[in-house]
Design a protein around this motif. Structure first.
Motif, PDB file in Angstrom:
ATOM      1  N   THR A  43       7.971   5.814  -0.835  1.00 50.70           N
ATOM      2  CA  THR A  43       9.025   6.309  -1.483  1.00 50.70           C
ATOM      3  C   THR A  43       9.708   7.053  -0.473  1.00 50.70           C
ATOM      4  OG1 THR A  43       7.930   8.605  -1.733  1.00 50.70           O
ATOM      5  CG2 THR A  43       7.577   6.677  -3.532  1.00 50.70           C
ATOM      6  N   ALA A  44      10.782   7.955  -0.727  1.00 46.48           N
ATOM      7  CA  ALA A  44      11.247   8.654   0.509  1.00 46.48           C
ATOM      8  C   ALA A  44      10.381   9.631   1.089  1.00 46.48           C
ATOM      9  CB  ALA A  44      12.514   9.378  -0.110  1.00 46.48           C
ATOM     10  N   PHE A  45       9.418   9.916   0.478  1.00 46.63           N
ATOM     11  CA  PHE A  45       8.287  11.016   1.093  1.00 46.63           C
ATOM     12  C   PHE A  45       6.943  10.428   1.440  1.00 46.63           C
ATOM     13  CE2 PHE A  45      11.152  12.254  -2.176  1.00 46.63           C
ATOM     14  CZ  PHE A  45      11.890  13.375  -1.590  1.00 46.63           C
ATOM     15  N   VAL A  46       6.645   9.127   1.002  1.00 46.61           N
ATOM     16  CA  VAL A  46       5.336   8.588   0.790  1.00 46.61           C
ATOM     17  C   VAL A  46       5.607   7.254   1.761  1.00 46.61           C
ATOM     18  CG1 VAL A  46       3.790   7.426  -0.582  1.00 46.61           C
ATOM     19  CG2 VAL A  46       4.661   9.472  -1.110  1.00 46.61           C
ATOM     20  N   LEU A  47       4.517   6.734   2.385  1.00 44.24           N
ATOM     21  CA  LEU A  47       3.877   5.523   2.837  1.00 44.24           C
ATOM     22  C   LEU A  47       2.702   5.092   2.698  1.00 44.24           C
ATOM     23  CD1 LEU A  47       5.658   3.490   5.672  1.00 44.24           C
ATOM     24  CD2 LEU A  47       3.294   3.541   5.511  1.00 44.24           C
ATOM     25  N   THR A  48       2.365   4.051   2.019  1.00 45.09           N
ATOM     26  CA  THR A  48       0.874   3.650   2.041  1.00 45.09           C
ATOM     27  C   THR A  48       0.566   2.432   2.375  1.00 45.09           C
ATOM     28  OG1 THR A  48       1.246   2.891  -0.275  1.00 45.09           O
ATOM     29  CG2 THR A  48       0.677   5.299   0.085  1.00 45.09           C
ATOM     30  N   ASP A  49      -0.426   2.063   2.794  1.00 46.01           N
ATOM     31  CA  ASP A  49      -0.754   0.591   3.186  1.00 46.01           C
ATOM     32  C   ASP A  49      -2.256   0.346   3.049  1.00 46.01           C
ATOM     33  OD1 ASP A  49       0.085  -1.956   4.086  1.00 46.01           O
ATOM     34  OD2 ASP A  49      -0.822  -1.327   6.052  1.00 46.01           O
ATOM     35  N   ALA A  50      -2.703  -0.929   2.399  1.00 40.72           N
ATOM     36  CA  ALA A  50      -4.020  -1.144   2.279  1.00 40.72           C
ATOM     37  C   ALA A  50      -4.152  -2.635   2.545  1.00 40.72           C
ATOM     38  CB  ALA A  50      -4.788  -0.860   0.847  1.00 40.72           C
ATOM     39  N   PHE A  51      -5.176  -3.003   3.482  1.00 38.32           N
ATOM     40  CA  PHE A  51      -5.234  -4.543   3.955  1.00 38.32           C
ATOM     41  C   PHE A  51      -6.610  -4.892   4.282  1.00 38.32           C
ATOM     42  CE2 PHE A  51      -3.941  -2.282   7.922  1.00 38.32           C
ATOM     43  CZ  PHE A  51      -4.965  -2.606   8.722  1.00 38.32           C
ATOM     44  N   TYR A  52      -6.751  -6.240   4.171  1.00 40.81           N
ATOM     45  CA  TYR A  52      -8.064  -6.770   4.953  1.00 40.81           C
ATOM     46  C   TYR A  52      -7.563  -8.002   5.849  1.00 40.81           C
ATOM     47  CZ  TYR A  52      -7.809 -10.203   0.995  1.00 40.81           C
ATOM     48  OH  TYR A  52      -7.327 -11.284   0.127  1.00 40.81           O
ATOM     49  N   ALA A  53      -8.687  -8.214   6.697  1.00 43.93           N
ATOM     50  CA  ALA A  53      -8.649  -9.296   7.549  1.00 43.93           C
ATOM     51  C   ALA A  53      -9.677  -9.960   7.891  1.00 43.93           C
ATOM     52  CB  ALA A  53      -7.746  -8.874   8.856  1.00 43.93           C
ATOM     53  N   ILE A  54      -9.967 -11.422   7.913  1.00 46.29           N
ATOM     54  CA  ILE A  54     -10.750 -12.139   8.503  1.00 46.29           C
ATOM     55  C   ILE A  54     -10.400 -13.145   9.224  1.00 46.29           C
ATOM     56  CG2 ILE A  54     -12.870 -13.593   7.737  1.00 46.29           C
ATOM     57  CD1 ILE A  54     -12.724 -12.797   4.859  1.00 46.29           C
ATOM     58  N   PRO A  55     -10.582 -12.681  10.515  1.00 45.72           N
ATOM     59  CA  PRO A  55      -9.847 -13.585  11.692  1.00 45.72           C
ATOM     60  C   PRO A  55     -10.700 -14.926  11.794  1.00 45.72           C
ATOM     61  CG  PRO A  55     -11.157 -11.533  12.833  1.00 45.72           C
ATOM     62  CD  PRO A  55     -11.200 -11.467  11.263  1.00 45.72           C
ATOM     63  N   ALA A  99      -2.568 -19.099  11.888  1.00 44.07           N
ATOM     64  CA  ALA A  99      -3.380 -19.523  13.193  1.00 44.07           C
ATOM     65  C   ALA A  99      -4.322 -18.749  13.681  1.00 44.07           C
ATOM     66  CB  ALA A  99      -2.137 -19.829  14.376  1.00 44.07           C
ATOM     67  N   GLN A 100      -4.347 -17.335  13.223  1.00 40.65           N
ATOM     68  CA  GLN A 100      -5.121 -16.349  13.788  1.00 40.65           C
ATOM     69  C   GLN A 100      -6.274 -15.920  12.710  1.00 40.65           C
ATOM     70  OE1 GLN A 100      -3.330 -12.979  15.620  1.00 40.65           O
ATOM     71  NE2 GLN A 100      -4.864 -11.857  16.039  1.00 40.65           N
ATOM     72  N   PHE A 101      -5.847 -16.071  11.333  1.00 38.70           N
ATOM     73  CA  PHE A 101      -6.659 -15.473  10.547  1.00 38.70           C
ATOM     74  C   PHE A 101      -7.273 -16.523   9.364  1.00 38.70           C
ATOM     75  CE2 PHE A 101      -3.903 -12.117  11.616  1.00 38.70           C
ATOM     76  CZ  PHE A 101      -5.033 -11.074  12.094  1.00 38.70           C
ATOM     77  N   LYS A 102      -8.397 -16.392   8.627  1.00 36.51           N
ATOM     78  CA  LYS A 102      -8.840 -17.164   7.604  1.00 36.51           C
ATOM     79  C   LYS A 102      -8.322 -16.629   6.565  1.00 36.51           C
ATOM     80  CE  LYS A 102     -13.383 -18.524   9.752  1.00 36.51           C
ATOM     81  NZ  LYS A 102     -14.819 -18.245   9.530  1.00 36.51           N
ATOM     82  N   HIS A 103      -8.603 -15.283   6.408  1.00 33.14           N
ATOM     83  CA  HIS A 103      -7.921 -14.606   5.010  1.00 33.14           C
ATOM     84  C   HIS A 103      -7.211 -13.328   5.684  1.00 33.14           C
ATOM     85  CE1 HIS A 103     -10.024 -17.135   2.309  1.00 33.14           C
ATOM     86  NE2 HIS A 103     -11.057 -17.016   3.305  1.00 33.14           N
ATOM     87  N   LEU A 104      -6.003 -13.005   5.307  1.00 36.05           N
ATOM     88  CA  LEU A 104      -5.423 -11.787   5.318  1.00 36.05           C
ATOM     89  C   LEU A 104      -4.609 -11.350   4.033  1.00 36.05           C
ATOM     90  CD1 LEU A 104      -4.166  -9.757   7.363  1.00 36.05           C
ATOM     91  CD2 LEU A 104      -2.487 -11.311   7.969  1.00 36.05           C
ATOM     92  N   GLY A 105      -4.893 -10.254   3.461  1.00 42.32           N
ATOM     93  CA  GLY A 105      -4.211  -9.727   2.422  1.00 42.32           C
ATOM     94  C   GLY A 105      -3.754  -8.465   2.645  1.00 42.32           C
ATOM     95  N   GLN A 106      -2.708  -8.102   1.977  1.00 40.35           N
ATOM     96  CA  GLN A 106      -2.100  -6.687   2.406  1.00 40.35           C
ATOM     97  C   GLN A 106      -1.185  -6.267   0.914  1.00 40.35           C
ATOM     98  OE1 GLN A 106       1.367  -5.976   2.768  1.00 40.35           O
ATOM     99  NE2 GLN A 106       1.225  -3.828   3.419  1.00 40.35           N
ATOM    100  N   LYS A 107      -1.182  -4.913   0.715  1.00 46.97           N
ATOM    101  CA  LYS A 107      -0.339  -4.356  -0.391  1.00 46.97           C
ATOM    102  C   LYS A 107       0.016  -2.930   0.150  1.00 46.97           C
ATOM    103  CE  LYS A 107       2.581  -4.193  -3.405  1.00 46.97           C
ATOM    104  NZ  LYS A 107       3.755  -3.759  -2.663  1.00 46.97           N
ATOM    105  N   GLY A 108       1.136  -2.575   0.179  1.00 48.07           N
ATOM    106  CA  GLY A 108       1.490  -1.230   0.591  1.00 48.07           C
ATOM    107  C   GLY A 108       2.613  -0.648  -0.184  1.00 48.07           C
ATOM    108  N   GLY A 109       3.210   0.661  -0.027  1.00 43.24           N
ATOM    109  CA  GLY A 109       4.270   0.973  -0.958  1.00 43.24           C
ATOM    110  C   GLY A 109       4.665   2.272  -0.057  1.00 43.24           C
TER     111      GLY A 109
END
Length: 352
Positions: free
Chosen positions: A291-303, A279-289
């Motif tokens: 471990t016990a010591f790491v947190l990553t996130d990458a995303f794009y959004a076209i509302p 309802a809010q976005f035309k495009h929304l993509g994401q991938k993260g990851g």
């Protein structure tokens, strides 16, 4: 009226707590420059560049590169997204208890069991949405590591380590020589040249693939935090500048051939399956990851209205307490970047 007032007070307290938590996240990033990095692009303009060239382990965020090669090979007709693969052939690569339940959750979501088969496209989707490590190892075999790694140069990803059989590295505990202690093995792994370490991971991968008895030697209880630390530290590394710009390339919808873009979007835009996002976005993509010591996130959004975004934020070297804190607030932090111009302004000011 009294019940309504009590409900309103509870909501206000919850929002206040959430705001305080997010302020604490910004404070943590600012006070821990060696543990945090963030890059934010708004409408094509970089508005935050915080430690963006600092190399950090990507964890599962790197699976985006595999998804891109998958889409390209579909376009080139090297593979068909409709080809069916037996679930038992994927199960060869499954390392129990090392993926946060991703594999069984993915299979349940598509209504499949070990006697069924699945389409290649579903395998790629499971790698991204559920972060299935078994699917990752299978696709690395299918697509070829050399082909996957060619994308790093083509995408202009400088300071990006090559991909290897990184999820199989959890099996380093099984490759320990019998005549040395865990401490000696950890010390040996920690100084092992990356090329030699990658070769060890390939050995584990091949054993998984060809020797059904090998996985029986794996016991998650033996995967100590010290071994996990080596595993985490030696994951494929890159930086937030690379991944924010990569998200921008996908969001721009001009870098890849139209057929490749369509396949890639069908994989990485899994958040669009949710009605609220649709309802809010035309495009929304994401991938993260993580471990016990790491947190990553990458995303794009076209509302549908508002600011186009591409963003990545990485955390590394977290203590158990810090990891619990970041993970607890991860969803609110990402959602606030995505939906609140006021929060983005606060973030920009906070990281100056």
């Amino acid at each position: 009226m009294k019940k309504y007032l009590l409900f309103l007070i509870a909501v206000l307290l919850q929002l206040t707590a959430q705001a305080q938590n997010l302020d604490d996240v910004i404070k943590f990033i600012k006070e821990n420059p060696k543990k945090a990095s963030l890059y934010l692009i708004e409408d094509g303009k970089t508005v935050i560049d915080y430690n963006s060239n600092q190399q950090m382990p990507l964890a599962s965020a790197v699976k985006t590169i595999i998804a891109i090669e998958f889409a390209k090979q579909c376009t080139a007709k090297k593979i068909s997204p409709l080809t069916k693969i037996a679930v038992k052939d994927l199960a060869k690569y499954y390392i129990p208890n090392t993926d946060g339940g991703a594999q069984p959750s993915w299979l349940k979501s598509i209504g499949k069991t070990t006697v069924d088969s699945v389409q290649l496209l579903d395998i790629a989707k499971g790698m991204i949405m559920y972060s299935s490590n078994a699917n990752t190892e299978f696709l690395q075999d299918l697509l070829g590591l050399t082909n996957i790694n060619k994308n790093l140069k083509e995408l202009g990803l400088k300071e990006h380590q090559p991909l290897y059989y990184f999820t199989a590295s959890a099996l380093m505990v099984c490759l320990k020589p019998a005549d040395i202690t865990e401490g000696e093995w950890i010390k040996k792994l920690s100084v092992m040249p990356l090329a030699a370490y990658h070769k060890k991971c390939e050995e584990a991968h091949q054993k998984l693939k060809t020797d059904p008895s090998f996985i029986k030697s794996f016991n998650f209880a033996n995967l100590s935090l010290n071994i996990q630390q080596i595993w985490s530290d030696r994951l494929v590394a890159s930086n937030t500048a690379n991944y924010a710009h990569l998200m921008q390339k996908i969001a721009g919808r001009k870098f890849f051939a139209p057929e490749t873009q369509a396949v890639l979007e069908s994989i990485i835009e899994w958040p669009m399956a949710y009605p609220g996002n649709k309802a809010q976005f035309k495009h929304l993509g994401q991938k993260g990851g993580s471990t016990a010591f790491v947190l990553t996130d990458a995303f794009y959004a076209i509302p549908k209205t508002g600011t186009q975004l591409a963003c990545s934020f990485f955390f590394n070297g977290l203590t158990q307490t810090q990891s619990a804190f970041i993970n607890k607030n991860f969803g609110d932090f990402e959602a606030s970047i995505l939906t609140s111009a006021a929060f983005r302004k606060k973030l920009i000011e906070g990281l100056k």
